[in-house]
Design an enzyme around this catalytic site. Structure first.
Site, mmCIF file in Angstrom:
data_model
loop_
_atom_site.group_PDB
_atom_site.id
_atom_site.type_symbol
_atom_site.label_atom_id
_atom_site.label_comp_id
_atom_site.label_asym_id
_atom_site.label_seq_id
_atom_site.Cartn_x
_atom_site.Cartn_y
_atom_site.Cartn_z
ATOM 1 N N HIS A 30 47.177 31.823 34.834
ATOM 2 C CA HIS A 30 47.124 32.074 33.397
ATOM 3 C C HIS A 30 47.520 33.523 33.140
ATOM 4 O O HIS A 30 46.987 34.438 33.780
ATOM 5 C CB HIS A 30 45.722 31.813 32.849
ATOM 6 C CG HIS A 30 45.625 32.110 31.385
ATOM 7 N ND1 HIS A 30 46.167 31.277 30.419
ATOM 8 C CD2 HIS A 30 45.112 33.167 30.722
ATOM 9 C CE1 HIS A 30 45.970 31.814 29.230
ATOM 10 N NE2 HIS A 30 45.337 32.966 29.376
ATOM 11 N N ASN A 35 57.797 30.272 38.617
ATOM 12 C CA ASN A 35 56.710 30.297 39.613
ATOM 13 C C ASN A 35 56.959 29.260 40.707
ATOM 14 O O ASN A 35 56.748 29.538 41.885
ATOM 15 C CB ASN A 35 55.352 30.075 38.943
ATOM 16 C CG ASN A 35 54.804 31.348 38.337
ATOM 17 O OD1 ASN A 35 54.296 32.212 39.037
ATOM 18 N ND2 ASN A 35 54.957 31.488 37.023
ATOM 19 N N ILE A 87 46.736 20.194 28.630
ATOM 20 C CA ILE A 87 45.324 20.336 28.978
ATOM 21 C C ILE A 87 44.901 19.081 29.725
ATOM 22 O O ILE A 87 45.178 17.962 29.279
ATOM 23 C CB ILE A 87 44.476 20.532 27.704
ATOM 24 C CG1 ILE A 87 44.850 21.867 27.053
ATOM 25 C CG2 ILE A 87 42.987 20.490 28.035
ATOM 26 C CD1 ILE A 87 44.235 22.085 25.681
HETATM 27 C C1 GAR Z 1 53.785 31.471 33.494
HETATM 28 O O1 GAR Z 1 53.912 32.789 33.049
HETATM 29 C C2 GAR Z 1 52.336 31.063 33.454
HETATM 30 O O2 GAR Z 1 51.454 32.119 33.591
HETATM 31 C C3 GAR Z 1 52.224 30.452 32.103
HETATM 32 O O3 GAR Z 1 53.431 29.791 31.881
HETATM 33 C C4 GAR Z 1 54.465 30.518 32.525
HETATM 34 C C5 GAR Z 1 55.367 29.516 33.212
HETATM 35 O O4 GAR Z 1 56.522 30.126 33.658
HETATM 36 N N1 GAR Z 1 51.123 29.541 32.049
HETATM 37 C C6 GAR Z 1 50.362 29.400 30.995
HETATM 38 O O5 GAR Z 1 50.523 29.984 29.951
HETATM 39 C C7 GAR Z 1 49.238 28.403 31.182
HETATM 40 N N2 GAR Z 1 48.222 28.593 30.177
HETATM 41 P P1 GAR Z 1 57.464 29.413 34.720
HETATM 42 O O6 GAR Z 1 57.734 27.996 34.208
HETATM 43 O O7 GAR Z 1 58.712 30.238 34.705
HETATM 44 O O8 GAR Z 1 56.768 29.416 36.023
#
Ligand code: GAR
Length: 222
Positions: free
Chosen positions: A112, A17, A95
Site C-alpha cells: 500500500h 511491481n 477489496i
Molecule cells: C502500486 O503503487 C501499489 O502500491 C498500489 O498500486 C500501484 C500498482 O502499480 N496499490 C494500491 O494502491 C493498493 N491500495 P503497478 O501496477 O505498477 O505495480
C-alpha cells in the site's frame, strides 16, 4: 514455507511491481516460483508482462459477477488450480471479501503506497502532499479483513520534496516499492516472516512495528 514457494500475483493495472518480481526471480535475487498472474482487468499491461516472462495468466472480470463474493469465489477457484503457497497483491484494486481472506489467511501480502497506519485508502500521494507531510513511502503487510490494516512487515520511506507533484512523488514511491516488495515476499517465502495469531512474526519475534528502510533522494536505500 518452502524456499521455492509457489506464488500467485494478482494485478489490475500496469504491473510494475509484478515486473520487479519477474526481474528479481530472473536475476536470482528471489527464490519464489511465479506460478500464475491473475487480473480482474483484461487490459492490464501486467498481463503482457507476465506473458512475456512465460508465466500463465488468467483474467476474471469483476464486472461479470453480481456480487463481491461470487467474484472472489471465482478468483479463489482459479487460484486453487495452481495451489499457491503465497498470494501477492500487486496493484490489485479490488477489496477482498472476508471469505477470501479467511481461505488464504496468513498467505496474502499487499503493498500500500503510504506509511501505514497513516493514509489507508486511495489518492495517498496527493493526500500526503496536501497535509504537508515530510515523509511518505509504502508498506508491505499481511492482508486481513481490515482494509490496509493487516500486520505490517516492511516499510520503505523517503523524504517528500518541496514543490513536487503527486505524480512525481508516486514515481519515487513506486521505485522504492520495486525494491521492498520482492524483498519482503522473499522473507515470507523463506519462512523468516510469518503470520500467526493475527500478528506478523519476524525472525521468531512478534513484531508490532514493521522493519523500516529509508531511501534517499536518488532512490537508494540508506
Ligand atoms: C502500486 O503503487 C501499489 O502500491 C498500489 O498500486 C500501484 C500498482 O502499480 N496499490 C494500491 O494502491 C493498493 N491500495 P503497478 O501496477 O505498477 O505495480
Amino acid at each position: 514455507m518452502s524456499t521455492r514457494c509457489k506464488t500467485a500475483i494478482l494485478i489490475s493495472g500496469s504491473g510494475t511491481n509484478l515486473q520487479a518480481f519477474i526481474d528479481a526471480v530472473a536475476e536470482g535475487r528471489l527464490s519464489l516460483e511465479l506460478a500464475v498472474v491473475v487480473s480482474n482487468n483484461p487490459d492490464a499491461f501486467g498481463l503482457v508482462r507476465a506473458r512475456n516472462a512465460g508465466i500463465p495468466t488468467a483474467c476474471i472480470e469483476h464486472g461479470h459477477f453480481s456480487s463481491r463474493d461470487s467474484f472472489d469465489c471465482a478468483v479463489a477457484n482459479k487460484l486453487d488450480e495452481w495451489r499457491p503457497d503465497l498470494l501477492i497483491l500487486a496493484g490489485f484494486m479490488r477489496i477482498l471479501s472476508a471469505g477470501f481472506v479467511e481461505r488464504y489467511r496468513g498467505r496474502v501480502l499487499n503493498i500500500h503506497p503510504a506509511l501505514l497506519p497513516a493514509y489507508p485508502g486511495l489518492n495517498t500521494h496527493q493526500r500526503v502532499l496536501d497535509a504537508g507531510e515530510k515523509w511518505h513511502g509504502s508498506t508491505v503487510h499481511f492482508v486481513t479483513e481490515e482494509l490496509d490494516g493487516g500486520p505490517r512487515i516492511l516499510q520503505g520511506r523517503l523524504p517528500v520534496v518541496a514543490g513536487e507533484s503527486a505524480s512525481q512523488l508516486q514515481a519515487r514511491v513506486q521505485a522504492l516499492e520495486h525494491q521492498i516488495y520482492p524483498e519482503a515476499a522473499g522473507w515470507v517465502g523463506e519462512g523468516r516472516v510469518e503470520y500467526r495469531d493475527g500478528r506478523a512474526w519476524i525472525d521468531g519475534v512478534a513484531a508490532d512495528d514493521p522493519i523500516v528502510q529509508t531511501f534517499d533522494l536518488s532512490g537508494k536505500r540508506m
